[in-house]
Enzyme design. Structure first.
Site, PDB file in Angstrom:
ATOM      1  N   SER A   1      41.601  36.585  50.108  1.00  0.00           N
ATOM      2  CA  SER A   1      40.939  35.819  49.214  1.00  0.00           C
ATOM      3  C   SER A   1      40.963  36.343  47.494  1.00  0.00           C
ATOM      4  CB  SER A   1      39.248  35.695  49.432  1.00  0.00           C
ATOM      5  OG  SER A   1      38.808  37.001  49.372  1.00  0.00           O
TER       6      SER A   1
ATOM      7  N   GLY B   1      40.618  39.982  46.107  1.00  0.00           N
ATOM      8  CA  GLY B   1      41.798  40.581  45.552  1.00  0.00           C
ATOM      9  C   GLY B   1      41.533  41.241  44.273  1.00  0.00           C
TER      10      GLY B   1
ATOM     11  N   GLU C   1      48.506  38.558  46.930  1.00  0.00           N
ATOM     12  CA  GLU C   1      48.971  37.077  47.262  1.00  0.00           C
ATOM     13  C   GLU C   1      47.605  36.588  47.585  1.00  0.00           C
ATOM     14  OE1 GLU C   1      48.916  34.074  49.308  1.00  0.00           O
ATOM     15  OE2 GLU C   1      50.850  34.600  50.510  1.00  0.00           O
TER      16      GLU C   1
END
Length: 481
Positions: A234, A238, A255
């Site tokens: 998420s 992140g 990512e």
């Protein structure tokens, strides 16, 4: 589930051996809400052991010739195929995904192994011309060292193998911090590499109970032996990973979340657009970072498209007998709240029922919903649902479509449906996402194509030569003739 199965505890992989820590936690099956087995829960002791194993293994692994690494990956691909049923069952048991999604995960993992095995030799340095003709120079590429890889539960074989394969192929060693939701799946992934002959310590795997996430993650990132981090998950988490990496001056590859738009223009093949939007929205119950969450339809074909979308959903999926399962009850509550807010602000139910009117027997179950007449005032406009909830927005001009598509903090992937390639490419140039798929769904990941996002969907690229390049750094060597 038998008593013996429920009592089983998933071990770690540390220095090429299975390792059972002192503490365990229960692993819950989302579809039933019942304990299916236990898993070891890492402490600072296991963090230290995993880092030491990876650091020691790096001294020899970085010198292993590309051919030897390639042969291990090729053998791992064969083992993945041979153990497909077993590995698929782990994933289905722990995430309650359908068989097709597990098979797709395993198929992509095998493709990654075969593709990257063939690309290992492509890592090359250069010999540039220097300013002094009496001085020569070489730019060589070398691995970082120990890499921390953090992968989620929603596509565990794809995202798990991607997080460790590229670093290992480039000569690094890795610690996979697997998802607490699917520890046996992560164990199975690592067991394939060890069965294929990967040397001890090159790939280590630990997991932990949710309450221990902050201290374990912080300890791993802060350890001096860990040189780079990659994280898939998420955007909220992140940001934390990025902050911790920054505080420790370590590079990171991220990512993260998405809010993928699909633009359906008036000249589109509406049957194809409807099928691809249905797949993009509801594969794995919408629990994919690339899932289609916004469908922007030209007003001249909106009614026809909506009719075809409803038909496509019922043709592709059997939601009457197989209600989507989300990873936990909180995810269901989030989707219910988003739909309730949208309806209260004027949205119309195009497909499904108002979640407030139906209480399903298991808290992790929720029927898919498509709403029409969506607007910017609704929470669903900006919030990633990460579930089977999708909204349709009416558009009329290219400028309006781009304004809505780009009006989000996310920028992972997108789709455009049109029979005019020039228009499709025009959209692709202006949409702020890491990938744009013309006449195909937003969910797309393959080994030959770089994968990653823009804006709050992260930075850096997985897959192909771009992914290999993320895991080496250059060193300049000069010499006097």
């Amino acid at each position: 589930m038998s008593t013996a199965e429920a009592a089983y505890s998933v071990p770690f992989w540390i220095n090429g051996q299975e390792y059972h820590p002192e503490k365990n936690y229960d692993v819950i099956q989302p579809a039933t809400g019942k304990v299916i087995h236990q898993s070891g829960s890492a402490s600072q002791t296991e963090v230290k052991l995993a880092v030491e194993a990876a650091n020691n293994a790096f001294k020899t692994w970085k010198k292993v010739l590309p051919k030897a690494r390639r042969d291990i990956f090729m053998k791992a691909a064969e083992i993945f195929e041979r153990r497909r049923e077993e590995l698929g069952k782990y994933m289905m048991d722990e995430t309650s995904c359908p068989r097709q999604w597990a098979d797709f995960n395993i198929g992509v993992a095998i493709d990654f192994l075969l593709d990257i095995g063939g690309r290992i030799r492509t890592l090359e340095g250069t010999i540039p011309t220097t300013a002094d003709p009496e001085v020569g120079a070489m730019i060589i590429k070398e691995p970082f060292g120990v890499v921390l890889a953090i992968a989620p539960w929603n596509a565990p074989y794809i995202l798990g193998i991607r997080s460790v394969l590229f670093p290992i192929a480039a000569g690094n060693t890795a610690i996979l911090k697997g998802s607490e939701a699917c520890p046996r799946t992560m164990w199975g992934l690592c067991s394939v590499f060890h069965e294929a002959g990967l040397p001890a310590g090159v790939l280590n795997c630990i997991v932990h109970e949710p309450a221990n996430a902050p201290q374990i993650t912080q300890a791993l990132i802060a350890d001096p032996a860990v040189k780079k981090i990659n994280f898939t998950g998420s955007t909220g988490v992140g940001r934390i990973i990025g902050r911790l990496a920054g505080e420790n001056l370590k590079p990171v590859l991220l990512e993260l979340g998405g809010k993928a738009p699909a633009i359906v223009w008036e000249d589109a093949d509406l049957d194809n657009a409807a099928a691809q939007c249905a797949l993009g929205a509801f594969l794995n119950s919408g629990q994919i970072c690339m899932s289609t969450e916004r469908i922007l339809v030209h007003k001249n074909v909106r009614k026809e498209f909506e009719t075809k979308l409803v038909k496509a959903i019922d043709t592709i999926f059997d939601f009457k007998n197989n209600v989507p399962v989300l990873i936990n009850a909180l995810a269901v509550s989030k989707n219910k709240a988003l739909i309730a807010d949208a309806i209260s602000k004027g949205a119309k139910l195009l497909y499904g029922v108002d979640p407030k009117t139906e209480e399903l027997p298991v808290a992790t179950h929720i029927r898919p919903v498509v709403i029409s007449n969506a607007s910017k005032e609704m929470d669903l406009y900006q919030t990633e649902s990460f579930g089977p909830s999708v909204a349709i927005y009416e558009i009329e001009t290219e400028e309006e479509a781009l304004a809505i598509a780009n009006d989000t903090e996310y920028g992972l992937t997108s789709a455009v449906f049109t029979e005019d390639l020039r228009r499709g490419l025009r959209f692709a140039k202006e949409i702020e996402t890491g990938a744009v798929h013309i006449n195909n769904m937003t969910v797309h990941d393959e080994s030959a194509l770089p994968h990653g996002g823009a804006k709050a969907s992260g930075y850096g690229r997985f897959n192909t030569a771009y992914g290999m390049g993320e895991w080496v750094r250059t060193k300049t060597v000069t010499y006097k003739f």
